[in-house]
Design a protein around this motif. Structure first.
Motif, PDB file in Angstrom:
ATOM      1  N   ALA A  60      45.739  56.514  46.730  1.00 51.75           N
ATOM      2  CA  ALA A  60      46.135  55.717  45.571  1.00 51.75           C
ATOM      3  C   ALA A  60      45.546  56.288  44.294  1.00 51.75           C
ATOM      4  O   ALA A  60      46.214  56.355  43.260  1.00 51.75           O
ATOM      5  N   ARG A  61      44.289  56.714  44.362  1.00 51.61           N
ATOM      6  CA  ARG A  61      43.667  57.279  43.162  1.00 51.61           C
ATOM      7  C   ARG A  61      44.307  58.606  42.777  1.00 51.61           C
ATOM      8  O   ARG A  61      44.260  59.017  41.625  1.00 51.61           O
ATOM      9  N   ASP A  62      44.883  59.300  43.755  1.00 49.19           N
ATOM     10  CA  ASP A  62      45.525  60.572  43.461  1.00 49.19           C
ATOM     11  C   ASP A  62      46.918  60.391  42.889  1.00 49.19           C
ATOM     12  O   ASP A  62      47.552  61.369  42.502  1.00 49.19           O
ATOM     13  N   GLY A  63      47.429  59.174  42.840  1.00 49.86           N
ATOM     14  CA  GLY A  63      48.698  58.968  42.171  1.00 49.86           C
ATOM     15  C   GLY A  63      49.787  58.336  42.995  1.00 49.86           C
ATOM     16  O   GLY A  63      50.904  58.225  42.513  1.00 49.86           O
ATOM     17  N   SER A  64      49.543  57.942  44.263  1.00 48.78           N
ATOM     18  CA  SER A  64      50.584  57.316  45.061  1.00 48.78           C
ATOM     19  C   SER A  64      51.019  56.007  44.411  1.00 48.78           C
ATOM     20  O   SER A  64      50.185  55.249  43.914  1.00 48.78           O
ATOM     21  N   ALA A  65      52.304  55.718  44.457  1.00 50.66           N
ATOM     22  CA  ALA A  65      52.832  54.533  43.787  1.00 50.66           C
ATOM     23  C   ALA A  65      52.522  53.280  44.588  1.00 50.66           C
ATOM     24  O   ALA A  65      52.360  53.309  45.805  1.00 50.66           O
ATOM     25  N   CYS A  66      52.413  52.167  43.889  1.00 54.49           N
ATOM     26  CA  CYS A  66      52.321  50.859  44.522  1.00 54.49           C
ATOM     27  C   CYS A  66      53.316  49.942  43.807  1.00 54.49           C
ATOM     28  O   CYS A  66      53.901  50.315  42.794  1.00 54.49           O
ATOM     29  N   HIS A  67      53.510  48.751  44.340  1.00 54.14           N
ATOM     30  CA  HIS A  67      54.491  47.823  43.786  1.00 54.14           C
ATOM     31  C   HIS A  67      53.801  46.635  43.138  1.00 54.14           C
ATOM     32  O   HIS A  67      52.762  46.166  43.622  1.00 54.14           O
ATOM     33  N   LEU A  68      54.388  46.141  42.058  1.00 52.28           N
ATOM     34  CA  LEU A  68      53.830  44.982  41.365  1.00 52.28           C
ATOM     35  C   LEU A  68      53.722  43.788  42.308  1.00 52.28           C
ATOM     36  O   LEU A  68      52.704  43.090  42.327  1.00 52.28           O
ATOM     37  N   GLU A  69      54.759  43.553  43.114  1.00 51.05           N
ATOM     38  CA  GLU A  69      54.728  42.415  44.035  1.00 51.05           C
ATOM     39  C   GLU A  69      53.587  42.538  45.034  1.00 51.05           C
ATOM     40  O   GLU A  69      53.003  41.533  45.459  1.00 51.05           O
ATOM     41  N   GLU A  70      53.249  43.778  45.422  1.00 52.82           N
ATOM     42  CA  GLU A  70      52.129  44.002  46.332  1.00 52.82           C
ATOM     43  C   GLU A  70      50.821  43.575  45.680  1.00 52.82           C
ATOM     44  O   GLU A  70      49.962  42.950  46.321  1.00 52.82           O
ATOM     45  N   CYS A  71      50.669  43.872  44.396  1.00 47.36           N
ATOM     46  CA  CYS A  71      49.447  43.494  43.681  1.00 47.36           C
ATOM     47  C   CYS A  71      49.354  41.987  43.524  1.00 47.36           C
ATOM     48  O   CYS A  71      48.259  41.406  43.636  1.00 47.36           O
ATOM     49  N   ILE A  72      50.482  41.313  43.250  1.00 45.58           N
ATOM     50  CA  ILE A  72      50.472  39.849  43.121  1.00 45.58           C
ATOM     51  C   ILE A  72      50.165  39.219  44.474  1.00 45.58           C
ATOM     52  O   ILE A  72      49.426  38.228  44.567  1.00 45.58           O
ATOM     53  N   GLU A  73      50.731  39.792  45.543  1.00 42.58           N
ATOM     54  CA  GLU A  73      50.488  39.268  46.886  1.00 42.58           C
ATOM     55  C   GLU A  73      49.007  39.371  47.230  1.00 42.58           C
ATOM     56  O   GLU A  73      48.422  38.443  47.836  1.00 42.58           O
ATOM     57  N   ALA A  74      48.368  40.469  46.874  1.00 42.44           N
ATOM     58  CA  ALA A  74      46.940  40.632  47.140  1.00 42.44           C
ATOM     59  C   ALA A  74      46.126  39.629  46.328  1.00 42.44           C
ATOM     60  O   ALA A  74      45.117  39.103  46.802  1.00 42.44           O
ATOM     61  N   PHE A  75      46.559  39.348  45.105  1.00 43.13           N
ATOM     62  CA  PHE A  75      45.868  38.395  44.230  1.00 43.13           C
ATOM     63  C   PHE A  75      45.915  36.976  44.793  1.00 43.13           C
ATOM     64  O   PHE A  75      44.955  36.209  44.670  1.00 43.13           O
TER      65      PHE A  75
END
Length: 310
Positions: A60-75
């Motif tokens: 992830a730190r090297d630049g792999s993409a993530c999704h906004l919904e994934e971040c909200i789900e984790a929150f």
């Protein structure tokens, strides 16, 4: 459109839902106002993606993409709490003890003298009266006088954030700064966050049950197979703020959708304004995202918020 909690378009309510894992009782949701939601990215410490969306922090730190919904789900994902006092478990344990005592008294009173039997019957009546008082208590009556003398039962529980009031304008802040343990300094996460033009928030609310300003803890009824399910709490992307530079310094620019021009976008950098394509917007390394609610969004922008407990 109407503003969120208190009339401000950016202000919503974030609720904390605590549920006992033993008796499944839910405490009354406690709400606090918010104007933006800070989301951790997968490269940040403490981020816990779902099993189906798990990714290595290094990647992830090297630049792999993530999704906004994934971040909200984790929150909004529940976290476990140990050794939490539970009023309902305390009441149920005491009722169980009273039932055992009452049964013992009923069996004993048949085999004792009349005077002693009368005293045991009075004790039985007192036991039954206490049981009835406990049965009438609300599920969250933690400060009731009937509980003050009881040892509180401690159980495991889950704690979860839910959106109990969504604002008219929903702002997300993506946490790109993190402490780099290898360098001993703050660094910037540069991975791309995939964000949609249209965002559905129903799954992140209190069971998606808001209607007419009321959020219920009861799950919504299943929709008919013949009729398509309603899609409330829909938002459309309106602005994207981008930070250029390092974790310590840089420059901010913005992509902004022009309402009067349909789906036209512009890129703003200081006094420079240029047309932008949707592809440019979606490929931006977002720092902040602004979503605007549809005018017909139920429960959004209401000045009062009632939490209905099950």
């Amino acid at each position: 459109g109407a503003g969120g909690a208190g009339g401000a378009p950016l202000t919503g309510w974030l609720g904390t839902k605590i549920q006992c894992m033993h008796c499944a009782s839910v405490r009354a949701i406690k709400n606090v106002p918010f104007v933006d939601v800070s989301l951790a990215l997968p490269g940040a410490s403490g981020f816990m993606p779902a099993a189906s969306l798990r990714m290595e922090s290094a990647a992830a730190r090297d630049g792999s993409a993530c999704h906004l919904e994934e971040c909200i789900e984790a929150f909004t994902r529940p976290e476990l709490i140990s050794d939490l006092e539970c009023t309902r478990c305390t009441v149920m344990q005491r009722i169980s003890e009273l039932d055992k005592n009452a049964e013992f008294l009923r069996q004993t009173v048949e085999h004792v003298a009349t005077e002693e039997a009368a005293e045991l019957e009075r004790e039985l009546a007192t036991t039954q009266a206490e049981r009835q008082r406990l049965e009438r208590l609300p599920r969250d009556a933690s400060d009731d006088a009937a509980l003050t003398s009881l040892p509180m039962v401690r159980s495991r529980a889950s704690k979860q954030y839910v959106f109990s009031r969504l604002p008219s304008i929903l702002c997300f802040h993506l946490g790109r700064r993190y402490f780099n343990s290898r360098t001993g300094h703050m660094s910037k996460l540069r991975q791309h966050v995939v964000f949609p033009l249209t965002l559905g928030m129903a799954q992140f609310t209190a069971y998606g049950g808001a209607c007419g300003g009321v959020v219920s803890l009861d799950p919504p009824a299943a929709s008919s197979a013949e009729a398509p399910a309603a899609q409330p709490f829909r938002y459309t992307l309106s602005s994207v703020v981008v930070h250029h530079g390092s974790s310590d310094a840089g420059h901010y620019t913005m992509f902004r959708k022009l309402r009067e021009c349909g789906e036209s976008w512009v890129h703003v950098s200081d006094e420079h304004v240029q047309p932008a394509s949707v592809e440019q917007v979606l490929s931006a390394q977002a720092y902040m995202l602004f979503y605007s609610a549809a005018a017909s969004l139920p429960g959004v922008g209401a000045s009062s918020g009632v939490i209905a407990n099950s």
